[in-house]
Design a protein around this motif. Structure first.
Motif, PDB file in Angstrom:
ATOM      1  N   ARG B 195      21.001  -6.712  25.116  1.00  0.00           N
ATOM      2  CA  ARG B 195      22.169  -6.167  24.962  1.00  0.00           C
ATOM      3  C   ARG B 195      22.531  -4.879  25.561  1.00  0.00           C
ATOM      4  O   ARG B 195      23.582  -4.682  26.343  1.00  0.00           O
ATOM      5  CB  ARG B 195      22.483  -5.562  23.554  1.00  0.00           C
ATOM      6  N   GLU B 196      21.555  -3.869  25.552  1.00  0.00           N
ATOM      7  CA  GLU B 196      21.974  -2.544  26.162  1.00  0.00           C
ATOM      8  C   GLU B 196      21.922  -2.728  27.537  1.00  0.00           C
ATOM      9  O   GLU B 196      22.677  -1.975  27.995  1.00  0.00           O
ATOM     10  CB  GLU B 196      20.738  -1.787  25.913  1.00  0.00           C
ATOM     11  N   ARG B 197      21.025  -3.285  28.099  1.00  0.00           N
ATOM     12  CA  ARG B 197      21.200  -3.532  29.729  1.00  0.00           C
ATOM     13  C   ARG B 197      22.424  -4.188  29.904  1.00  0.00           C
ATOM     14  O   ARG B 197      23.039  -3.665  30.789  1.00  0.00           O
ATOM     15  CB  ARG B 197      19.838  -4.344  30.176  1.00  0.00           C
ATOM     16  N   GLY B 227      24.392 -17.108  21.363  1.00  0.00           N
ATOM     17  CA  GLY B 227      22.720 -16.967  21.689  1.00  0.00           C
ATOM     18  C   GLY B 227      22.049 -16.119  20.651  1.00  0.00           C
ATOM     19  O   GLY B 227      22.405 -15.954  19.757  1.00  0.00           O
ATOM     20  N   ALA B 228      20.694 -15.835  21.132  1.00  0.00           N
ATOM     21  CA  ALA B 228      20.114 -15.482  20.257  1.00  0.00           C
ATOM     22  C   ALA B 228      20.317 -14.174  19.419  1.00  0.00           C
ATOM     23  O   ALA B 228      20.395 -13.870  18.174  1.00  0.00           O
ATOM     24  CB  ALA B 228      18.555 -15.091  20.829  1.00  0.00           C
ATOM     25  N   GLU B 229      21.152 -13.268  20.398  1.00  0.00           N
ATOM     26  CA  GLU B 229      21.618 -12.250  19.881  1.00  0.00           C
ATOM     27  C   GLU B 229      23.358 -11.936  20.178  1.00  0.00           C
ATOM     28  O   GLU B 229      23.784 -10.889  20.440  1.00  0.00           O
ATOM     29  CB  GLU B 229      20.963 -10.881  20.367  1.00  0.00           C
ATOM     30  N   GLY B 230      23.858 -13.131  20.214  1.00  0.00           N
ATOM     31  CA  GLY B 230      25.450 -13.186  20.263  1.00  0.00           C
ATOM     32  C   GLY B 230      25.562 -13.423  21.688  1.00  0.00           C
ATOM     33  O   GLY B 230      24.973 -14.265  22.457  1.00  0.00           O
ATOM     34  N   VAL B 301      27.025   0.240  21.730  1.00  0.00           N
ATOM     35  CA  VAL B 301      26.113  -0.691  21.389  1.00  0.00           C
ATOM     36  C   VAL B 301      25.134  -0.456  20.486  1.00  0.00           C
ATOM     37  O   VAL B 301      24.957  -1.211  19.357  1.00  0.00           O
ATOM     38  CB  VAL B 301      25.254  -1.321  22.802  1.00  0.00           C
ATOM     39  N   ARG B 302      24.644   0.802  20.469  1.00  0.00           N
ATOM     40  CA  ARG B 302      23.692   1.375  19.641  1.00  0.00           C
ATOM     41  C   ARG B 302      24.333   1.472  18.341  1.00  0.00           C
ATOM     42  O   ARG B 302      23.784   1.055  17.305  1.00  0.00           O
ATOM     43  CB  ARG B 302      23.148   2.684  20.046  1.00  0.00           C
ATOM     44  N   ASP B 303      25.624   1.934  18.096  1.00  0.00           N
ATOM     45  CA  ASP B 303      26.405   2.063  16.776  1.00  0.00           C
ATOM     46  C   ASP B 303      26.685   0.447  16.308  1.00  0.00           C
ATOM     47  O   ASP B 303      26.457   0.532  15.044  1.00  0.00           O
ATOM     48  CB  ASP B 303      27.749   2.780  17.258  1.00  0.00           C
TER      49      ASP B 303
END
Lengths: 462, 407
Positions: B195-197, B227-230, B301-303
């Motif tokens: 995600r972050e990357r 996917g696994a995280e969207g 993304v962090r939020d």
């Protein structure tokens, strides 16, 4: 203690100017009329500004905030006296946030200095009034300044993200376009120092385009050039900038700058496209064919950055170059619907001719934003009267064409009485309600924007 | 909230003015209704005696296609305007949910922020003029039909986002821009921990997507395999040449971030984008509430993850849309039934605002919405906003209580 003593006590002797010769310097901006301030102060911080406003309030002195004094409508002139607050010492970039493409700046920062500062990060500050080498971000915010590149990037208001403001009572408050609630940032931008004094701002930065191309088209008459502009916009093409200069201006610009314009053209278009290289080339080709279809007798693309910059330097220095024709010039600023450009330019020419005034046109054609420069000698009272008459006729013709009385210079002192020609009493009263909230005593830049004499009618709650 | 008993739909500005002024004099409270697509924003009105709908103020007043400007009545649906503009090769990035119902006036009054604003500018930056009816019936105009105008205060922009609490918009004039000729949609499943990357890579692209989202949840409502995280979804707009280059750059950027496979969709790309925007306010009736947090691109993304974790810790189902380019995080929390949801939402709301004070409610029919911090933390200038309200609408006739701080 007197006003001067209190200011000196709060700010130090070095930040307060009271000598007659100093006051005289701050009696003017780029407009013709002047007003002598009772003091000039040079704050170094928001706290200083707040202290100044509180002292001014106690002493019943109005406050006129001032950037570089390049405004053309008397907006920075203390017409009724009072304290002039210059931001010359608050001129730094406080932070550059490269990843989020924004910068935190002080109001006295010179516009071009911000772009220079951001350039190593591949960014720039898009609003670029022709005065950008000297005018300040704070002054630009006060007038919602435009510039040639507003055609694609928008005006100053589109690039302001948040403000730190000192209000009429000396309190500091912050606004942000991301805040919930009323968009106070939008109300403050363009309010010409009448709603608050901006002491810091976060502004948006824009990525430098990978490709920039500038071209010049020459025409044998102004009519064809302006018809070409209308046709380009009507074709759904918005170049980054689309500027026009007529024969009078092109000639003096070429003489002064040797910028590469065809000095014998009756009108030239300066066209800039920026972005992805393939798109830039494609847009230029389409614009070229429209220009030629509308009678352009030549088309020349700048070969390199040097040629591009020379063309822009000539364009942005155009007003100053008119010193070769007449000792003084007056710049009018009106905006008309873009399809009305040919008619508007004809009206400008007719008004100048009727009054025996030489006019030079240099303007943001793509936006329909005209800047007729009326040449005169201010020592000749008849010429002064003729210029006023011509300026008025141009204003009226813009209004008649569905346009407005200021596209980017502001209302200031000069045009406040013309406000009633575009707005009804009710329209102005709505603005007056905002003023009531932020500056009920009319201590901030008084006698600007709103018509003289007739005060905005009070709206009495039932 | 008691159901409004009466509803009128004035067909002219004059009739609107008369209706508003009558209520103002008689002490009746007015609810203003556009398409009601954003009715989930703001507090419920504290009292409603009359609903004034803009439905009959419908239509284009002037379409100056050669000037790239138009003027329309406030009740005109966005879809009608977009269709008219598309027919002449132009557009305005309204990017509001359900444009077939959403009105010009309602979208402006709600200050809707669309996902393409980083690229084309905010919707409010397109407004060049307006006509508004103030609480006392005053009809006030601002701006005009030219694209640059600094004639007095920019009142139109003050009205944008004012939620009908300063006046009722009757007309708005907007500038338009040329429609980008092509659109392409990028879809990819996101493996874990990319995600972050992926986000950083998207934000750093030389040719920026018109919109880019990281999406977790919203199955069926939004295109793409989970996917696994969207999943990641990006909209590219521009010429063929731009799209070709942008596609290569986007593929390799996502590849570097560890996103192996991407698929592209050319036909229907803008429709798929519109489904994401619709999902912002997709409500599950009384068992969901949707929050939006305006953040910064490098924090969004962090939020978004944080919001998700708070939902999980309150045993609520969380679904997120992160607008990577602008830095917005949208979270929909829900539960299986409205009873279970009602028992948890207030505690969740408190925990969310303790961590992220600026989160606002943008959708949901939860009956206790008045108990939530729907506008997030009060803005610093709230007292000035109250003063503005008092100066424009001293009797609190218009949409009382709906706005920030109960304005």
């Amino acid at each position: 203690m007197t006003l001067h003593e209190r200011l000196i006590e709060a700010l130090g002797r070095d930040a307060v100017k009271i000598a007659p010769e100093d006051l005289a310097v701050y009696a003017f901006d780029a407009y013709t009329e002047s007003g002598t301030p009772s003091a000039v102060v040079l704050p170094a911080s928001t706290r200083d500004v707040s202290a100044i406003v509180k002292i001014a309030r106690d002493c019943g002195e109005p406050i006129v905030a001032r950037g570089a004094g390049t405004g053309l409508c008397g907006g920075a002139v203390p017409m009724t006296g009072g304290i002039v607050l210059s931001f010359a010492r608050m001129n730094r970039v406080l932070a550059l946030d490269e990843r989020n493409r924004r910068a935190h700046v002080q109001p006295g920062l010179i516009n071009l200095d911000l772009s220079r500062h951001a350039a190593p990060s591949g960014l720039f500050y898009a609003p670029d009034p022709s005065s950008q080498k000297i005018s300040t971000i704070g002054g630009n915010i006060a007038t919602n300044a435009g510039g040639p590149h507003c055609l694609s990037y928008g005006t100053t208001g589109h690039h302001v993200l948040s403000l730190e403001v000192v209000d009429a009572s000396g309190e500091v408050f912050a606004t942000s376009v991301d805040d919930v609630g009323y968009d106070l940032t939008a109300a403050l931008v363009g309010s010409e120092g009448t709603l608050g004094i901006v002491t810091a701002a976060w502004v948006r930065l824009t990525a430098l385009p990978e490709s920039v191309r500038v071209a010049v088209a020459a025409f044998d008459d102004v009519e064809s050039a302006s018809a070409a502009v209308s046709a380009i916009v009507a074709a759904g093409i918005l170049p980054t900038a689309l500027e026009m200069m007529d024969a009078v201006i092109t000639k003096v610009v070429e003489a002064a700058f040797h910028a590469g314009y065809p000095a014998d053209a009756a009108a030239v278009l300066l066209v800039e496209n920026a972005g992805v290289d393939e798109d830039v080339r494609a847009a230029e080709a389409v614009i070229q064919s429209i220009a030629i279809k509308h009678g352009a007798r030549s088309w020349r693309s700048a070969a390199d950055a040097g040629e591009r910059e020379a063309l822009w330097a000539g364009r942005k220095g155009a007003a100053g170059a008119t010193g070769r024709i007449a000792p003084n010039y007056y710049t009018q600023d009106v905006c008309v619907p873009r399809s009305k450009l040919p008619i508007a330019l004809r009206a400008v020419g007719a008004a100048a001719l009727a009054n025996g005034i030489t006019v030079g046109n240099v303007f943001h054609a793509g936006d329909g934003n005209l800047h007729p420069l009326l040449m005169y000698d201010k020592r000749d009272r008849r010429q002064v009267a003729a210029v006023v008459e011509t300026g008025n006729a141009i204003l009226q013709s813009a209004i008649d064409l569905g346009g407005t009385i200021s596209g980017e210079h502001g209302i200031g002192w000069e045009k406040r009485d013309a406000m009633t020609r575009v707005y009804s009493t009710e329209d102005l009263a709505a603005m007056g309600r905002v003023r009531d909230v932020f500056d009920p005593a009319r201590a901030l830049n008084p006698e600007k924007i709103f018509p003289s004499g007739a005060r905005c009618p009070e709206v009495v709650p039932p | 909230m008691s159901a409004p008993r009466e509803r009128v739909a004035p067909a002219t500005v004059k009739a609107l003015s008369t209706a508003v002024a009558r209520c103002d004099r008689s002490g009746h409270k007015v609810r203003i209704a556009g398409g009601e697509t954003l009715a989930g924003m703001g507090f419920p009105a504290e009292r409603v005696d009359l609903t004034i709908a803009t439905a009959a103020l419908n239509g284009v007043i002037a379409n100056e296609r050669a000037d790239l400007v138009f003027a329309a009545k406030s009740g005109t649906p966005l879809a009608d305007l977009s269709a008219m503009l598309a027919g002449q090769g132009q557009f305005v990035p309204f990017d509001a949910p359900h444009p077939q119902y959403a009105t010009l006036g309602g979208t402006l009054a709600a200050g809707w922020l669309g996902p393409r604003r980083h690229c084309y500018g905010r919707l409010r930056d397109y407004v060049i003029g307006s006509t508004i009816v103030l609480a006392d019936g005053t009809i006030a105009r601002a701006g005009g039909m030219v694209v640059k105008n600094v004639t007095g205060y920019d009142m139109s922009r003050l009205y944008v986002g004012s939620f009908g609490t300063l006046g009722v918009l009757a007309q708005a004039n907007l500038k338009t821009i040329p429609m980008p000729p092509q659109a392409r949609l990028f879809l990819a499943a996101l493996p874990e921990r990319t995600r972050e990357r992926a986000c950083a890579q998207l934000a750093a692209l030389a040719i920026r997507p018109a919109a880019a989202f990281l999406i977790d949840g919203f199955h069926h409502a939004i295109d793409g395999e989970e996917g696994a995280e969207g999943r990641v979804l990006a909209l590219l707009e521009g010429s063929d040449a731009t799209l070709e280059r942008a596609t290569l750059e986007l593929r390799s950027a996502l590849g570097r971030a560890g996103v192996p496979e991407t698929s592209v969709l050319d036909a229907g790309a803008r429709e798929a984008f519109a489904r994401v925007v619709d999902a912002y306010v997709a409500s599950l009736g009384e068992r969901s509430v949707t929050y939006r947090l305006a953040s910064l691109p490098d924090e969004a993304v962090r939020d978004g993850l944080r919001m998700h974790e708070i939902a999980r810790s309150h045993e609520l189902r969380g679904e997120t849309i992160v607008d990577v380019m602008n830095g917005d995080a949208v979270l929909r929390v829900s539960d299986a039934d409205s009873h279970a949801f009602g028992a948890k939402i207030e505690a969740f709301d408190e925990a969310l605002h303790a961590a992220l004070p600026r989160a606002c409610v943008i959708a949901g029919n939860h009956p206790h919405r008045a108990a939530l911090q729907v506008w997030g933390v009060a803005p610093e200038a709230l007292e000035r906003m109250r003063a503005l309200k008092a100066r424009f609408d001293p009797n609190r006739t218009l949409n009382p209580g709906r706005f920030v701080g109960g304005i």
